[in-house]
Design an enzyme around this catalytic site. Structure first.
Site, short mmCIF file in Angstrom:
data_model
loop_
_atom_site.label_atom_id
_atom_site.label_comp_id
_atom_site.label_asym_id
_atom_site.label_seq_id
_atom_site.Cartn_x
_atom_site.Cartn_y
_atom_site.Cartn_z
N LYS A 154 1.09 -1.31 0.17
CA LYS A 154 -0.13 0.00 -0.22
C LYS A 154 0.91 1.34 0.06
CE LYS A 154 -2.27 2.67 3.70
NZ LYS A 154 -1.49 3.48 4.11
N ASN A 155 1.66 1.36 0.77
CA ASN A 155 2.53 2.49 1.11
C ASN A 155 3.50 2.86 -0.09
OD1 ASN A 155 1.38 3.21 3.37
ND2 ASN A 155 2.91 2.55 4.84
N ARG A 185 -4.35 10.24 3.61
CA ARG A 185 -2.81 10.54 4.20
C ARG A 185 -2.17 10.91 3.03
NH1 ARG A 185 -2.31 13.55 8.09
NH2 ARG A 185 0.14 14.12 7.91
N CYS A 234 -5.99 8.50 8.49
CA CYS A 234 -6.07 7.99 9.72
C CYS A 234 -5.59 8.91 10.64
CB CYS A 234 -5.15 6.58 10.05
SG CYS A 234 -6.34 5.30 9.32
N ARG A 261 -0.13 14.73 13.05
CA ARG A 261 0.74 14.33 11.92
C ARG A 261 1.31 15.70 10.98
NH1 ARG A 261 -1.75 8.82 9.15
NH2 ARG A 261 0.23 8.49 8.75
N PRO A 262 2.15 16.25 11.58
CA PRO A 262 2.50 17.46 10.93
C PRO A 262 3.44 17.48 9.72
CG PRO A 262 4.06 17.20 12.79
CD PRO A 262 3.03 16.10 12.70
N ILE A 263 3.39 18.36 8.65
CA ILE A 263 4.03 18.17 7.55
C ILE A 263 5.31 19.53 7.24
CG2 ILE A 263 2.15 16.85 6.16
CD1 ILE A 263 1.59 19.59 4.76
N ASP A 264 5.64 19.79 8.43
CA ASP A 264 6.75 20.67 8.50
C ASP A 264 8.05 20.50 7.71
OD1 ASP A 264 6.78 19.21 11.01
OD2 ASP A 264 8.55 20.20 11.04
N ASP A 278 3.63 0.53 12.51
CA ASP A 278 2.14 0.19 11.77
C ASP A 278 1.85 -1.33 12.14
OD1 ASP A 278 1.81 2.61 10.52
OD2 ASP A 278 2.31 1.89 8.36
N ARG A 327 -9.18 0.53 3.72
CA ARG A 327 -8.11 1.48 3.16
C ARG A 327 -6.79 0.74 2.88
NH1 ARG A 327 -8.21 6.77 7.09
NH2 ARG A 327 -9.90 7.70 5.73
C1 UD1 Z 1 4.23 6.91 6.76
C2 UD1 Z 1 3.40 5.54 6.52
C3 UD1 Z 1 2.74 5.37 7.65
C4 UD1 Z 1 3.47 4.94 8.87
C5 UD1 Z 1 4.46 6.16 9.11
C6 UD1 Z 1 5.84 5.79 10.17
C7 UD1 Z 1 2.79 6.18 4.26
C8 UD1 Z 1 1.74 6.40 3.24
N1 UD1 Z 1 2.63 6.03 5.60
O1 UD1 Z 1 3.40 7.69 7.16
O2 UD1 Z 1 1.85 4.16 7.32
O3 UD1 Z 1 2.73 4.89 10.20
O4 UD1 Z 1 5.26 6.34 7.85
O5 UD1 Z 1 6.35 4.54 9.60
O6 UD1 Z 1 3.95 5.59 3.86
N2 UD1 Z 1 6.80 14.24 11.32
C9 UD1 Z 1 7.19 15.47 11.73
N3 UD1 Z 1 7.15 16.45 10.61
C10 UD1 Z 1 7.03 15.88 9.21
C11 UD1 Z 1 6.75 14.86 9.09
C12 UD1 Z 1 6.83 13.65 10.26
O7 UD1 Z 1 7.19 15.83 12.95
O8 UD1 Z 1 6.94 17.05 8.46
C13 UD1 Z 1 7.02 13.22 12.64
C14 UD1 Z 1 5.51 12.58 12.61
O9 UD1 Z 1 4.60 13.29 13.67
C15 UD1 Z 1 6.00 11.20 13.11
C16 UD1 Z 1 7.43 10.80 12.68
O10 UD1 Z 1 7.68 12.24 12.04
O11 UD1 Z 1 6.18 11.31 14.68
C17 UD1 Z 1 7.12 10.00 11.27
O12 UD1 Z 1 6.42 10.43 10.38
P1 UD1 Z 1 6.43 10.22 8.93
O13 UD1 Z 1 7.75 8.95 8.75
O14 UD1 Z 1 6.43 11.22 8.09
O15 UD1 Z 1 4.95 9.27 8.53
P2 UD1 Z 1 4.10 9.27 7.53
O16 UD1 Z 1 4.83 9.73 6.09
O17 UD1 Z 1 2.93 10.29 7.49
#
Ligand code: UD1
Length: 421
Positions: free
Chosen positions: A22-23, A93, A117, A122-125, A307, A400
């Protein structure tokens, strides 16, 4: 609201075949928009996140069709629009990958903030930091992210991530593959689907090296050409079936896996008493006696995946003795399912990032709610292992990310059915 009805207490036996990851799919499908020409992407799982992503791509003007064998064919030649439908983007997501894709293809993007989910903040900074380093001027509101080239234009750069983020690594890799110059991502995530995305892009003509290590280098190219690519098997789907056999007992051959991707999970199940046999592209699991307690801490790859936290928790709930399960990626993830497991008789105490789990001899069937994808999968495992009948409500969350879950478990002898509405 659809639900699964499970009569538990039957061991699982037989063979199950794992679907494409999926991912990886939710990154590779939008990345096909960077390509001039036709991409044939094999082993794409038929799950609702993929269906939404394909609808988003069609809405942007791409031709996207699924063939019977699970191959998805995408031709993005006529895509002109850099603003995907917010109503679709908000349903998942990984729609945030449209930001990197559209920036790479058009140098601009207007993308709603993603949904999906919500088991944690889940920030995107780090994604935004990456786009800005590539020369984009980024406007971020509570509803959308909008980008266009800044005064010095788009260009490669060195980006050191403050946290190891799968999403930010993918998004920067995607955008940088078409942005002039060299980009270096330091402190990059190393998950198997990051390597899969890099392999896909390289097959289409990109120049990416180091994926799977913590430093990824990307040399931007002017164009990518269409080709055929096969997605890797889903590590988490495979882990879910392995955990289900560990919890219920039985003897199952899990086919179409990459055993190396699974070792963080299989080594833990073996430590808990399951018998694991690795083959080239399959794993056999046998489990008869009660599992032993264990200590697990979730970590980024190659550590134990967050996960799989909820699924291993069910194994610990049924194991002898006291287990410790620590979450280091998403602190609030326990809250999606622990209270549901307690309704089935589990004994779990949460202190900060750690769950202390005192094993019980058996769980009792109950009506429980799937609050997110992996929490829902864990409740299915609990229902399969429990005595009596379990109803898992809101099973659309599970759909999903799991292709034909009911059919696959029924193929292993489980008594599970889906009730519509
Ligand atoms: C991806 C996976 C999800 C999995 C997660 C962790 C996909 C589509 N989803 O989610 O299934 O649970 O990896 O293995 O591949 N963070 C920040 N700022 C950011 C981005 C992340 O602080 O801009 C933090 C998050 O809050 C979290 C950590 O970094 O604590 C890891 O998040 P991230 O690896 O980015 O997860 P996703 O890509 O959303």
């Amino acid at each position: 609201m659809s639900r699964y009805v499970i009569q538990g207490g039957r061991p699982l036996n037989g063979t199950v075949t794992i679907s494409g990851a999926k991912n990886a799919a939710v990154a590779i499908l939008p990345a096909a928009l960077l390509v001039d020409g036709v991409c044939r992407i094999e082993h794409v799982p038929d799950i609702s996140d993929v269906r939404i992503m394909l609808d988003i791509l069609r809405g942007l003007g791409a031709l996207a069709r699924r063939e019977e064998d699970g191959t998805v064919v995408i031709d993005a030649t006529n895509v002109r629009d850099a603003s995907p439908d917010p109503a679709l983007v908000e349903q998942m997501r990984a729609s945030y990958y449209l930001m990197g894709v559209l920036l790479g293809r058009f140098g601009r993007a207007h993308v709603a903030l993603p949904g999906g989910c919500n088991f944690a903040s889940r920030p995107i900074d780090q994604h935004i930091k990456g786009f800005a380093a590539l020369g984009a001027e980024v406007e971020e509101t509570e509803e959308y992210v909008q980008m266009h080239p800044g005064p010095s234009g788009l260009h490669g750069n060195r980006i050191s991530l403050d946290v190891v983020s799968v999403g930010a690594t993918v998004n920067i890799m995607i955008a940088a593959s078409r942005i002039p110059g060299q980009t270096i991502i330091e402190n990059a995530a190393k998950e198997p689907h990051i390597v899969d995305l890099a392999n896909f892009l390289n097959t289409m003509g990109a120049r990416i090296s180091g994926a799977g290590t913590d430093t990824v280098k990307i040399w931007g190219v002017q164009s990518l050409r269409g080709n055929t690519y096969a997605i890797i098997p889903d590590q988490i789907e495979a882990g879910t079936y392995l955990a289900a056999v560990a919890a219920t007992g039985g003897n199952v051959l899990v086919k179409n896996v990459i055993p190396k991707h699974m070792s963080c999970i299989t080594s833990k199940l073996a430590e808990m008493g399951a018998e694991i046999l690795n083959y080239d592209d399959a794993i056999r699991i046998r489990c008869g006696a009660r599992l032993h307690h264990a200590t697990v801490k979730t970590r980024v790859y190659p550590g134990f995946p967050t996960d799989m936290q909820a699924q291993i928790c069910v194994c610990m709930v049924l194991a002898s003795g006291v287990s410790r399960l620590t979450e280091s990626v998403y602190e609030t993830r326990f809250f999606g399912y622990v209270s549901e497991l307690e309704r089935m008789g589990a004994d779990v105490q949460i202190t900060g990032k750690t769950a202390i789990i005192t094993g019980v001899e058996a769980l009792a069937g109950a009506t429980v709610d799937a609050h997110d994808l992996r929490a829902g999968a864990a409740l299915v495992i609990a229902g399969l292992a429990a005595q009596g009948s379990t109803i898992v409500k809101d099973c659309h969350y599970i759909e999903r990310g799991y292709e034909r879950l009911v059919e696959k478990f029924r193929g292993l002898g489980a008594d599970i059915r889906r009730i519509e509405g």
